[in-house]
Design a protein around this motif. Structure first.
Motif, PDB file in Angstrom:
ATOM      1  N   MET A 407       0.763  -1.215  -0.086  1.00  0.00           N
ATOM      2  CA  MET A 407      -0.091   0.024   0.116  1.00  0.00           C
ATOM      3  C   MET A 407       0.880   1.255  -0.007  1.00  0.00           C
ATOM      4  SD  MET A 407      -3.143   0.875  -0.186  1.00  0.00           S
ATOM      5  CE  MET A 407      -3.233   2.383  -0.610  1.00  0.00           C
ATOM      6  N   SER A 408       1.964   1.041   0.616  1.00  0.00           N
ATOM      7  CA  SER A 408       2.807   2.328   0.882  1.00  0.00           C
ATOM      8  C   SER A 408       3.799   2.423  -0.761  1.00  0.00           C
ATOM      9  CB  SER A 408       3.939   2.378   1.801  1.00  0.00           C
ATOM     10  OG  SER A 408       4.942   3.333   1.747  1.00  0.00           O
ATOM     11  N   ARG A 409       3.494   3.825  -1.024  1.00  0.00           N
ATOM     12  CA  ARG A 409       4.471   4.178  -2.266  1.00  0.00           C
ATOM     13  C   ARG A 409       5.805   4.312  -1.941  1.00  0.00           C
ATOM     14  NH1 ARG A 409       1.322   5.597  -6.515  1.00  0.00           N
ATOM     15  NH2 ARG A 409      -0.802   5.875  -6.550  1.00  0.00           N
ATOM     16  N   TYR A 410       6.362   4.024  -0.625  1.00  0.00           N
ATOM     17  CA  TYR A 410       7.643   4.075  -0.360  1.00  0.00           C
ATOM     18  C   TYR A 410       8.344   2.687  -0.719  1.00  0.00           C
ATOM     19  CZ  TYR A 410       7.428   8.806   1.443  1.00  0.00           C
ATOM     20  OH  TYR A 410       7.143  10.133   1.466  1.00  0.00           O
ATOM     21  N   ASN A 411       7.427   1.740  -0.977  1.00  0.00           N
ATOM     22  CA  ASN A 411       8.261   0.159  -1.234  1.00  0.00           C
ATOM     23  C   ASN A 411       8.877   0.408  -2.671  1.00  0.00           C
ATOM     24  OD1 ASN A 411       7.035  -1.450   0.733  1.00  0.00           O
ATOM     25  ND2 ASN A 411       5.104  -0.777   0.355  1.00  0.00           N
ATOM     26  N   ARG A 412       9.837  -0.129  -2.717  1.00  0.00           N
ATOM     27  CA  ARG A 412      10.688  -0.584  -3.826  1.00  0.00           C
ATOM     28  C   ARG A 412      11.086  -1.754  -4.180  1.00  0.00           C
ATOM     29  NH1 ARG A 412       8.581   3.655  -4.634  1.00  0.00           N
ATOM     30  NH2 ARG A 412       9.058   5.833  -5.462  1.00  0.00           N
ATOM     31  N   ALA A 413      11.114  -2.408  -5.256  1.00  0.00           N
ATOM     32  CA  ALA A 413      11.689  -3.598  -5.607  1.00  0.00           C
ATOM     33  C   ALA A 413      11.782  -3.564  -7.141  1.00  0.00           C
ATOM     34  CB  ALA A 413      10.779  -4.811  -5.329  1.00  0.00           C
ATOM     35  N   SER A 414      13.051  -4.584  -7.489  1.00  0.00           N
ATOM     36  CA  SER A 414      13.046  -4.594  -8.796  1.00  0.00           C
ATOM     37  C   SER A 414      12.609  -5.922  -9.454  1.00  0.00           C
ATOM     38  CB  SER A 414      14.761  -4.885  -9.013  1.00  0.00           C
ATOM     39  OG  SER A 414      15.108  -5.981  -8.563  1.00  0.00           O
ATOM     40  N   ALA A 415      12.313  -6.254 -10.745  1.00  0.00           N
ATOM     41  CA  ALA A 415      11.892  -7.592 -11.258  1.00  0.00           C
ATOM     42  C   ALA A 415      12.959  -8.554 -10.926  1.00  0.00           C
ATOM     43  CB  ALA A 415      11.829  -7.270 -12.920  1.00  0.00           C
ATOM     44  N   ASP A 416      14.438  -8.234 -11.059  1.00  0.00           N
ATOM     45  CA  ASP A 416      15.137  -9.202 -10.706  1.00  0.00           C
ATOM     46  C   ASP A 416      15.173  -9.811  -9.335  1.00  0.00           C
ATOM     47  OD1 ASP A 416      17.723 -10.437 -11.536  1.00  0.00           O
ATOM     48  OD2 ASP A 416      18.510  -9.395  -9.861  1.00  0.00           O
ATOM     49  N   ALA A 417      14.563  -8.907  -8.245  1.00  0.00           N
ATOM     50  CA  ALA A 417      14.416  -9.398  -7.011  1.00  0.00           C
ATOM     51  C   ALA A 417      13.559 -10.196  -7.023  1.00  0.00           C
ATOM     52  CB  ALA A 417      14.284  -8.061  -6.079  1.00  0.00           C
ATOM     53  N   PHE A 418      12.280  -9.973  -7.646  1.00  0.00           N
ATOM     54  CA  PHE A 418      11.286 -10.980  -7.780  1.00  0.00           C
ATOM     55  C   PHE A 418      11.495 -12.395  -8.282  1.00  0.00           C
ATOM     56  CE2 PHE A 418       8.605  -7.090  -7.132  1.00  0.00           C
ATOM     57  CZ  PHE A 418       7.831  -7.416  -6.026  1.00  0.00           C
ATOM     58  N   VAL A 419      12.240 -12.163  -9.261  1.00  0.00           N
ATOM     59  CA  VAL A 419      12.630 -13.593 -10.144  1.00  0.00           C
ATOM     60  C   VAL A 419      13.690 -14.218  -9.374  1.00  0.00           C
ATOM     61  CG1 VAL A 419      13.857 -14.458 -12.174  1.00  0.00           C
ATOM     62  CG2 VAL A 419      11.890 -12.498 -12.402  1.00  0.00           C
ATOM     63  N   ALA A 420      14.640 -13.680  -8.621  1.00  0.00           N
ATOM     64  CA  ALA A 420      15.323 -14.440  -7.626  1.00  0.00           C
ATOM     65  C   ALA A 420      14.549 -14.964  -6.437  1.00  0.00           C
ATOM     66  CB  ALA A 420      16.439 -13.376  -7.263  1.00  0.00           C
ATOM     67  N   LEU A 421      13.539 -14.500  -5.886  1.00  0.00           N
ATOM     68  CA  LEU A 421      12.741 -15.021  -5.005  1.00  0.00           C
ATOM     69  C   LEU A 421      11.935 -16.267  -5.609  1.00  0.00           C
ATOM     70  CD1 LEU A 421      11.217 -14.634  -2.140  1.00  0.00           C
ATOM     71  CD2 LEU A 421       9.680 -13.320  -3.556  1.00  0.00           C
ATOM     72  N   LEU A 422      11.364 -16.008  -6.817  1.00  0.00           N
ATOM     73  CA  LEU A 422      10.421 -17.122  -7.193  1.00  0.00           C
ATOM     74  C   LEU A 422      11.375 -18.493  -7.524  1.00  0.00           C
ATOM     75  CD1 LEU A 422       8.403 -14.797  -9.677  1.00  0.00           C
ATOM     76  CD2 LEU A 422       7.537 -16.148  -7.878  1.00  0.00           C
ATOM     77  N   ARG A 423      12.783 -18.126  -8.169  1.00  0.00           N
ATOM     78  CA  ARG A 423      13.369 -19.258  -8.523  1.00  0.00           C
ATOM     79  C   ARG A 423      13.769 -20.074  -7.145  1.00  0.00           C
ATOM     80  NH1 ARG A 423      18.455 -18.254 -11.360  1.00  0.00           N
ATOM     81  NH2 ARG A 423      18.202 -20.793 -11.498  1.00  0.00           N
ATOM     82  N   TYR A 424      14.125 -19.367  -6.056  1.00  0.00           N
ATOM     83  CA  TYR A 424      14.491 -19.638  -4.951  1.00  0.00           C
ATOM     84  C   TYR A 424      13.462 -20.648  -4.430  1.00  0.00           C
ATOM     85  CZ  TYR A 424      15.757 -19.889   0.135  1.00  0.00           C
ATOM     86  OH  TYR A 424      16.053 -20.223   1.490  1.00  0.00           O
ATOM     87  N   VAL A 425      12.257 -20.115  -4.342  1.00  0.00           N
ATOM     88  CA  VAL A 425      10.967 -21.010  -3.822  1.00  0.00           C
ATOM     89  C   VAL A 425      10.923 -22.152  -4.606  1.00  0.00           C
ATOM     90  CG1 VAL A 425       8.657 -20.895  -3.399  1.00  0.00           C
ATOM     91  CG2 VAL A 425       9.743 -18.914  -3.108  1.00  0.00           C
TER      92      VAL A 425
END
Length: 517
Positions: A407-425
């Motif tokens: 909800m906060s507009r102060y969150n930041r994340a890259s696509a690379d961070a998400f893909v790393a997470l998904l590959r880890y899971v």
């Protein structure tokens, strides 16, 4: 004797139906099924659209990499702040990227970090526990010469969602448990122990003009009805006030009903800022049926206390003393009489399938309480960040987590961070738990119900959606016709097109992967 009340008991049939072993297995195996197996079984009717939408983006090139890359670099992406990445989940082979390491606002995609971190840091077998205890002497007339105590540990499920709409079902069960223990009257107080979380109920970076909405509900160690009250409005006779009821009904609220039943419907249901006064204004269509709006409350702990006390009284357990609120009560002579438990899997289901912000925020503070000993947003985010860097290998500068829901507009994340997470899971034994919490393409009652809902795309995408004004995100897994599974993240900020155009760009990239991957 302690009576254990479990969230997925009799009142939780919906959960058992969805989370039975066969259902969980089917959700996982669908990523291994040939595309289109599930999609053609049910005919669909389409409503005619009033305005013709622009033609979808068209992929260019021959290879999968060329075609997906052409879409990732389409004008819609070029004219936005974009972070896109697609990799084959097992080998890590790159398919396409644009701004992949650039952190942008992820909206509800951030819930993936929250839920995976919960699986790792709390464990798949973690359970929320809310306990009811007493101290003192119970006399022969059923009077407790002492006190009751409720110890809250952040369970977000106490309410109507898993109890057929009855928001006070747990309190009614507690009344039964007290009477079985011989208690029908309490001559002392109910102590509400709420120190598992801090008392910063509302995140300081959430939009202040939206705090009355369900998606900005307050967060507390004791919380009821997802931090909201359900306001139900039915038309009266023409020219008269509509009929307003609350779930739960409680003196905690005051209702200002100035609406009128008319031929047309134009209803406003809100709450006065910094108060628990519910405002119902405008017009209610005489043939409109019931309208239900969830409005957030002020001070979730006192709300919980008020409604619980009222419910006990209605169910034959009177309380003489006024409520007491303490961070912690260390007295050792408490006798537990009831316990309400909820598995982590139930909470994850609501966070990811339903994109429910309140559940996500309760979960992040729970991580803080369990890992850092402080149930705060800061502690929870710190614990998640440490784990991501140490275990997932998230690179510095690619993630800045502020809250658990996005909800906060102060969150930041890259696509690379998400893909790393998904590959880890993908390599973890809790993969099934995670996948079963994710929406899939074409799934009824999910945010993907109207997207990629026909053969060969239905059920081939498991992904978390994300949207706040100016932000569109989608991150998850997609299965290609070859059987390979790909991890992807499509994040767009400050785009110069309509929301649906950005959705179509995301969908066209996924179609290419399903068809050619």
């Amino acid at each position: 004797m302690t009576r254990k009340i479990v969230a997925q008991g009799e009142a939780g049939r919906e959960w058992r139906q969805r989370m039975g072993k066969r259902v969980v297995l089917a959700l996982v195996l669908s990523l291994l099924m040939p595309p289109g197996v599930d999609a053609a079984s049910k005919p669909r009717t389409r409503k005619a659209t009033k305005a013709k939408r622009p033609a979808p983006p068209v992929a260019q090139g021959v290879t999968l990499e060329e075609r997906v890359s052409s879409l990732a670099n389409h004008a819609l992406a070029v004219n936005a702040l974009t972070s896109v990445e697609v990799r084959e989940v097992q080998s890590g082979a790159l398919v396409a990227e644009r701004g992949a390491v650039s952190p942008v606002a992820p909206a509800s995609n951030i819930k993936l970090f929250t839920t995976v971190a919960a699986l790792e840091l709390l464990g798949p077998e973690f359970e929320y526990r809310t306990t009811l205890s007493y101290r003192g002497r119970i006399d022969s007339g059923g009077t407790l010469r002492g006190e009751l105590k409720v110890t809250g540990r952040g369970d977000p499920t106490i309410g109507g969602r898993f109890h057929d709409g009855n928001s006070v079902a747990v309190f009614e069960q507690w009344a039964v448990a007290l009477k079985r223990a011989g208690i029908r009257q309490v001559d002392g107080s109910i102590v509400f122990e709420h120190g598992y979380f801090d008392t910063e109920y509302v995140h300081p970076t959430w939009p202040a003009n939206q705090l009355m909405h369900w998606y900005e509900a307050p967060v507390g160690a004791l919380t009821l009805q997802e931090g909201c009250v359900a306001v139900r409005v039915r038309p009266g006779k023409p020219g008269t006030r509509p009929i307003v009821s609350l779930e739960p009904p409680s003196k905690y609220f005051r209702v200002e009903n100035t609406a009128v039943t008319r031929s047309r419907h134009g209803l406003l249901v809100t709450r006065r800022r910094d108060s628990n006064t519910i405002v119902v204004d405008g017009s209610v269509g005489r043939n409109s049926g019931q309208t239900e709006v969830f409005v957030s409350v002020v001070d979730p702990v006192r709300y919980f206390a008020t409604v619980m006390t009222e419910t006990l009284v209605k169910n034959g357990v009177t309380v003489s003393g006024t409520p007491r609120f303490v961070p912690q009560d260390g007295r050792g002579d408490w006798v537990q009489v009831a316990e309400y438990r909820t598995p982590l899997s139930v909470v994850m289901f609501v966070v990811n399938k339903k994109s429910q912000n309140h559940y996500a925020e309760q979960l992040l503070k729970t991580i803080g309480a369990e890992v850092k000993g402080v149930g705060s947003w800061e502690a929870g985010a710190h614990a998640v960040d440490e784990w991501l860097r140490a275990k997932v290998g998230t690179k510095p500068g690619q993630l800045s987590m502020v809250d658990g829901s996005g909800m906060s507009r102060y969150n930041r994340a890259s696509a690379d961070a998400f893909v790393a997470l998904l590959r880890y899971v993908w390599t973890k034994p809790y993969l099934r738990d995670f996948l079963s919490s994710m929406p899939y393409s074409g799934e009824e009652e999910s945010r993907l119900r109207n997207r990629l809902d026909e053969a060969p795309y239905a059920r081939q995408v498991y992904a978390k959606t994300g949207y706040i004004s100016g932000v569109v995100g989608l991150s998850g897994y997609v299965r290609g016709k070859s059987g390979k599974v790909y991890a992807f993240s499509f994040l767009f900020n400050d785009y110069r097109a309509g929301v649906w155009e950005m959705y179509r760009l995301q969908d066209e990239m996924l179609k290419e992967i399903v068809s050619n991957g």
